[in-house]
Structure formats: C-alpha cells, structure tokens
Motif scaffolding. Structure first.
Motif, PDB file in Angstrom:
ATOM      1  N   ALA A 150       0.870  -1.155   0.260  1.00 12.08           N
ATOM      2  CA  ALA A 150       0.187  -0.245   0.643  1.00 12.08           C
ATOM      3  C   ALA A 150       1.196   0.866   0.028  1.00 12.08           C
ATOM      4  O   ALA A 150       0.274   2.504   0.077  1.00 12.08           O
ATOM      5  N   TYR A 151       2.102   0.892   0.098  1.00  6.25           N
ATOM      6  CA  TYR A 151       2.921   2.324   0.265  1.00  6.25           C
ATOM      7  C   TYR A 151       4.488   2.437  -0.768  1.00  6.25           C
ATOM      8  O   TYR A 151       5.131   3.415  -0.665  1.00  6.25           O
ATOM      9  N   ALA A 188       5.188  -1.579   7.296  1.00  6.91           N
ATOM     10  CA  ALA A 188       3.316  -1.006   7.313  1.00  6.91           C
ATOM     11  C   ALA A 188       3.412   0.263   6.805  1.00  6.91           C
ATOM     12  O   ALA A 188       3.392   0.648   7.791  1.00  6.91           O
ATOM     13  N   MET A 189       4.518   0.336   6.335  1.00  9.78           N
ATOM     14  CA  MET A 189       4.874   2.138   6.338  1.00  9.78           C
ATOM     15  C   MET A 189       6.034   2.214   5.140  1.00  9.78           C
ATOM     16  O   MET A 189       6.470   0.906   4.803  1.00  9.78           O
ATOM     17  N   PRO A 190       6.151   3.366   4.355  1.00 12.65           N
ATOM     18  CA  PRO A 190       6.834   3.821   3.744  1.00 12.65           C
ATOM     19  C   PRO A 190       8.312   2.677   3.842  1.00 12.65           C
ATOM     20  O   PRO A 190       8.937   3.374   5.119  1.00 12.65           O
ATOM     21  N   SER A 191       8.906   2.460   2.866  1.00 15.36           N
ATOM     22  CA  SER A 191       9.658   1.149   3.261  1.00 15.36           C
ATOM     23  C   SER A 191      11.043   1.517   1.935  1.00 15.36           C
ATOM     24  O   SER A 191      10.859   0.862   1.465  1.00 15.36           O
ATOM     25  N   VAL A 192      12.731   2.045   2.165  1.00 18.54           N
ATOM     26  CA  VAL A 192      13.276   1.328   1.359  1.00 18.54           C
ATOM     27  C   VAL A 192      14.546   0.564   1.540  1.00 18.54           C
ATOM     28  O   VAL A 192      15.195   0.623   3.323  1.00 18.54           O
ATOM     29  N   LEU A 193      15.415  -0.512   0.994  1.00 21.38           N
ATOM     30  CA  LEU A 193      16.773  -0.784   1.147  1.00 21.38           C
ATOM     31  C   LEU A 193      17.954  -0.001   0.234  1.00 21.38           C
ATOM     32  O   LEU A 193      17.449  -0.391  -1.049  1.00 21.38           O
ATOM     33  N   THR A 194      18.393   0.865   1.204  1.00 19.84           N
ATOM     34  CA  THR A 194      19.626   1.635  -0.001  1.00 19.84           C
ATOM     35  C   THR A 194      21.033   0.548  -0.007  1.00 19.84           C
ATOM     36  O   THR A 194      21.370   0.593   0.812  1.00 19.84           O
ATOM     37  N   GLU A 195      21.850  -0.025  -1.215  1.00 19.05           N
ATOM     38  CA  GLU A 195      22.849  -0.797  -1.519  1.00 19.05           C
ATOM     39  C   GLU A 195      23.895   0.652  -1.793  1.00 19.05           C
ATOM     40  O   GLU A 195      23.796   1.496  -2.508  1.00 19.05           O
ATOM     41  N   ILE A 196      24.438   0.946  -0.501  1.00 20.83           N
ATOM     42  CA  ILE A 196      25.058   2.633  -0.710  1.00 20.83           C
ATOM     43  C   ILE A 196      26.185   2.404  -1.644  1.00 20.83           C
ATOM     44  O   ILE A 196      27.583   3.113  -1.848  1.00 20.83           O
ATOM     45  N   GLY A 197      27.119   1.165  -2.170  1.00 24.83           N
ATOM     46  CA  GLY A 197      28.178   1.148  -2.560  1.00 24.83           C
ATOM     47  C   GLY A 197      28.642  -0.422  -3.027  1.00 24.83           C
ATOM     48  O   GLY A 197      27.614  -1.529  -1.901  1.00 24.83           O
ATOM     49  N   PHE A 198      29.614  -0.894  -3.732  1.00 24.53           N
ATOM     50  CA  PHE A 198      30.006  -2.112  -3.561  1.00 24.53           C
ATOM     51  C   PHE A 198      31.587  -2.643  -2.870  1.00 24.53           C
ATOM     52  O   PHE A 198      31.889  -2.048  -3.487  1.00 24.53           O
ATOM     53  N   ILE A 199      31.239  -3.760  -2.052  1.00 28.09           N
ATOM     54  CA  ILE A 199      32.604  -4.090  -1.109  1.00 28.09           C
ATOM     55  C   ILE A 199      33.112  -4.226  -2.132  1.00 28.09           C
ATOM     56  O   ILE A 199      34.529  -4.124  -1.845  1.00 28.09           O
ATOM     57  N   SER A 200      32.693  -4.826  -3.321  1.00 25.81           N
ATOM     58  CA  SER A 200      33.829  -5.534  -3.952  1.00 25.81           C
ATOM     59  C   SER A 200      34.616  -4.521  -5.457  1.00 25.81           C
ATOM     60  O   SER A 200      35.205  -5.794  -5.650  1.00 25.81           O
ATOM     61  N   ASN A 201      34.317  -2.991  -5.368  1.00 28.56           N
ATOM     62  CA  ASN A 201      34.571  -2.747  -6.223  1.00 28.56           C
ATOM     63  C   ASN A 201      35.988  -1.831  -5.958  1.00 28.56           C
ATOM     64  O   ASN A 201      35.437  -1.425  -4.348  1.00 28.56           O
ATOM     65  N   ASN A 202      37.549  -2.046  -6.131  1.00 24.53           N
ATOM     66  CA  ASN A 202      38.567  -1.170  -5.764  1.00 24.53           C
ATOM     67  C   ASN A 202      37.849   0.971  -5.305  1.00 24.53           C
ATOM     68  O   ASN A 202      38.000   1.025  -4.100  1.00 24.53           O
ATOM     69  N   ILE A 294      -8.235   9.019 -10.494  1.00 22.19           N
ATOM     70  CA  ILE A 294      -7.261   8.901  -8.897  1.00 22.19           C
ATOM     71  C   ILE A 294      -6.354   7.688  -9.300  1.00 22.19           C
ATOM     72  O   ILE A 294      -6.917   6.616  -9.982  1.00 22.19           O
ATOM     73  N   GLN A 295      -4.978   8.012  -9.671  1.00 21.74           N
ATOM     74  CA  GLN A 295      -4.438   6.539  -8.908  1.00 21.74           C
ATOM     75  C   GLN A 295      -4.240   5.994  -7.852  1.00 21.74           C
ATOM     76  O   GLN A 295      -4.244   7.333  -7.016  1.00 21.74           O
ATOM     77  N   PHE A 296      -4.604   4.957  -7.058  1.00 18.22           N
ATOM     78  CA  PHE A 296      -4.187   4.556  -6.069  1.00 18.22           C
ATOM     79  C   PHE A 296      -4.000   3.084  -5.729  1.00 18.22           C
ATOM     80  O   PHE A 296      -3.326   3.251  -4.048  1.00 18.22           O
ATOM     81  N   MET A 297      -3.179   2.713  -6.280  1.00 14.54           N
ATOM     82  CA  MET A 297      -2.436   1.749  -6.333  1.00 14.54           C
ATOM     83  C   MET A 297      -1.723   1.115  -7.237  1.00 14.54           C
ATOM     84  O   MET A 297      -1.684   1.606  -8.085  1.00 14.54           O
ATOM     85  N   ALA A 298      -0.434   0.662  -6.807  1.00 22.08           N
ATOM     86  CA  ALA A 298       0.352  -0.323  -8.113  1.00 22.08           C
ATOM     87  C   ALA A 298       0.793  -1.714  -7.495  1.00 22.08           C
ATOM     88  O   ALA A 298       1.489  -1.185  -6.737  1.00 22.08           O
ATOM     89  N   LEU A 299       0.585  -2.187  -7.844  1.00 22.35           N
ATOM     90  CA  LEU A 299       1.250  -3.465  -7.862  1.00 22.35           C
ATOM     91  C   LEU A 299       1.513  -4.427  -8.558  1.00 22.35           C
ATOM     92  O   LEU A 299       1.201  -4.372 -10.144  1.00 22.35           O
ATOM     93  N   SER A 300       1.499  -5.540  -8.484  1.00 22.92           N
ATOM     94  CA  SER A 300       2.243  -6.466  -9.455  1.00 22.92           C
ATOM     95  C   SER A 300       1.486  -8.021  -9.724  1.00 22.92           C
ATOM     96  O   SER A 300       1.581  -8.636 -10.432  1.00 22.92           O
ATOM     97  N   LYS A 301       0.396  -7.795  -9.580  1.00 19.95           N
ATOM     98  CA  LYS A 301      -0.528  -8.484  -9.219  1.00 19.95           C
ATOM     99  C   LYS A 301      -2.064  -7.540 -10.222  1.00 19.95           C
ATOM    100  O   LYS A 301      -2.500  -6.657  -9.966  1.00 19.95           O
TER     101      LYS A 301
END
Ligand SMILES: [Zn+2]
Length: 368
Positions: A150-151, A188-202, A294-301
């Motif tokens: 929903a978020y 149950a809230m707006p949520s993101v996971l941020t990958e801040i860089g690659f540990i595998s890259n010099n 009115i756009q109220f939802m975006a879903l993969s289903k």
C-alpha cells in the motif's frame, strides 16, 4: 501532518550485525559500514529536524533478525523505514542502488534479494518466524507476487530522492529497483533498502572504508530525508507554493547546501528499467479531451476491477499495465476541482493516492 497527528518517526536500520557480518572484503565488514552510516544519518536528521523521532533497529554491533527489524518499525508506528546495506558482486560492478519492495525476476535484483534475505537462516526458529520461506529457493519468491504494498508510491518517491542525492555526489547511480526483500515486505510503512556501494569494487571501497565516506553517504540520505519529510508534512497550500517557486529552500532544515532548494519532479510509479505499455481507448468528451483520474494503487498483481474491495471507490475502476506492474485508477472527470474532491475521499482508504491527468485517453502525468 497536523499537530494533532502523531509524530513523524523514522526507523534507521543498519544492515546485519553481531554474528552476521554481511558482505566482507579485505577485512572490511558490511555490518560496520552500515552501523557507522546509520548512526551518522540519525544524528543529521535529529540536528535538522528536532521534531522527528529517530529510532535505530540497532545502535551497536549486535545481531537482529530480519522479522524483528520490521516488527520494531511496526511497533513504533514508523512513518518511514530506511535500511542501509552494502552491495557485493563482480569487481567491475560499482555504484548505488535503492530498492523498494516488488517481485522482479531480473537476475541481479534476485541475487541482491537472496543475499540480503539469507541472514534469516542464522535465526534459531527461522522456519516458524518466516513461515517456511526459503531465501535460497527461487520458488519461494513467488509468494511476494501476492503481497500488496500500500506504500509503494511513497517508497518509490523516497528512493528516487535518495538516488538523486547520490548522483549529486558523483556516485554512479544504478537507480531505483524492485526486489523481494523480506525486511521491506513486513514493514507497514514506506520502506526502502539502500545499497550504498559495492564492497567488491576498488573505487567504491575507498569511500566505504573511510569515516568521511560514511559521512558523505549519510549526508546524501539526510538531504533526501529532508526533501521527503518536507513534502509529507506540508499542507496542500504549502506544497503547491513550493512546486511553483523552485528556489525556495527547506524551512525546517539547517542544511545550507543549495541543492536542498531543488524541488524534485513528481514521482511516476514506474519501474525505471521497463518501458510502459499502456493500452487505452480515448473516452473523454471535453474539447481538449482532458480528464482526471485518481491513481490509488500500484501492484504486481492483476486484480479484477470488479473486486468488492473497490466497490466504494469512484467509478470507473481501471487497471493499466505498466512494465511489470498494474496501476489502478478510479474516477474520470473533466473537472480538476471534482478530481481533488474525489482524491480527498479516496485518500481515507488509500493514503498515497494522487490525481493523474489524461488527454484523449493518454496519460499525461501526475497533477500536484
Ligand atoms: Zn546487506
């Protein structure tokens, strides 16, 4: 957000910890980097926004389960969940990625989901806690297709602001992406996971290992937060004004960087790596063929537009295929005033809904 409403709570989630080091390279551990960035980010948000409550899922080197992180955010009724992680892949991959929840079959996104979900296997009772979900089996991921987020609109909005701030630092932004990440699916809230860089890259390693590099990333996240917070807490009148006057700075921020003044473009709920496929028939009768929905939802289903959950929304309900997801709209009016009225009504059920302008049945964009 009015004074009567509850406080804005941001939960900052430093990935991994304790017995789970996360990605490791040359003695550098993901869990140490994420904790350092998370704590710095929290301090910056507190300094810029004294009214915001900042909470951490961990503030020291301890193990915290994935479900426990989401439970913590839910229990504290968080308004935003920011999970900080470090990427790992082949040596040539570099840059930042920010994830929102979604089922994406793209191999690299699934690899990130599997790597970040795998930690649940370290928990004693993981079979019960995670209801039989096996983070290493691709089949397990199908269940994410049935999850509603929903978020999603707000999550994408914040993720875009984050990636934009990284770009300003000169970091190669790999964009906003979708993946089936457990920790995002349970919050149950707006949520993101941020990958801040690659540990595998010099080249990424050079800032991932220095406190100044951590501060730089934290500052980018903090600026994105300020922009998001300002939008979330602005009254409709204020938000209109800031849209018009692009030079207006953040009133609530002590940050003097002029990039804060930039009012970003409205977020379109579209996965950036896929071309939108919209098939629609023009049906408006106004001279310019202009109408509002009115756009109220975006879903993969794909949900039937006659579903009883939609019964109380304005007619007609429409479902539009957009890349790998479906956008759901309701109502269709030539009057913007009427559309605003309808949006207000729909917002009681779908907090993130917004008005979309159409011309001759063709989607023009979001109306502020
Ligand atoms: Zn991680």
């Amino acid at each position: 957000m009015s004074a009567a409403q509850s406080k804005f709570v941001v939960v900052i989630d430093a990935g991994h910890g304790g017995k789970d080091p996360g990605a490791v390279r040359n003695g550098l551990k993901e869990k140490d980097i994420t904790l350092s960035v998370a704590l710095k980010l929290g301090e910056m948000i507190k300094a810029n926004h004294p009214k915001v409550k900042v909470l951490y899922t961990r503030d020291k080197d301890v193990f915290v389960g994935l479900q426990a992180r989401s439970d913590f955010a839910n229990r504290h009724k968080a308004s935003l969940f920011i999970s900080v992680h470090v990427n790992s892949a082949s040596p040539s991959a570099r840059g930042t990625e920010t994830y929102v929840l979604g089922l994406n079959k793209q191999a690299s996104n699934l690899a990130v989901a599997m790597r970040e979900n795998e930690v649940m296997l370290l928990e004693d009772d993981y079979k019960t806690t995670y209801r039989g979900f096996n983070p290493k089996s691709t089949e397990s991921y199908i269940m994410f297709d049935l999850m509603q987020d929903a978020y999603i609109n707000s999550s994408i909005e914040f993720a875009n602001l984050v990636e934009r701030q990284y770009s300003r630092l000169g970091k190669p932004s790999r964009g906003v992406r979708q993946a089936a990440l457990w920790v995002l699916s349970q919050s149950a809230m707006p949520s993101v996971l941020t990958e801040i860089g690659f540990i595998s890259n010099n080249s990424d390693q050079s800032y991932l290992k220095s406190p100044e590099g951590h501060r730089e990333i934290a500052r980018a996240l903090s600026k994105a937060f300020s922009q998001y917070y300002k939008r979330q807490t602005a009254t409709p009148k204020e938000s209109n004004r800031s849209e018009e006057s692009k030079s207006e700075g953040s009133a609530d921020s002590t940050d003097t960087d002029d990039s804060m003044a930039d009012s970003s473009e409205p977020t379109e709920p579209k996965e950036p790596h896929h071309e939108a496929t919209r098939v629609e028939q023009p049906n408006s009768t106004s001279p310019e063929g202009r109408s509002y929905r009115i756009q109220f939802m975006a879903l993969s289903k794909a949900i039937d537009t006659k579903d009883k959950r939609f019964a109380k929304l304005g007619k007609p309900i429409r479902r539009i295929k957009d890349g790998e997801r479906y956008l759901y709209t309701c109502g269709d009016t030539e009057s913007l005033a009427e559309a605003r009225k309808l949006r207000k009504q729909i917002a009681k059920q779908y907090k993130d809904c917004f008005i979309v302008e159409y011309r001759s049945g063709k989607r023009i964009g979001r109306v502020q």
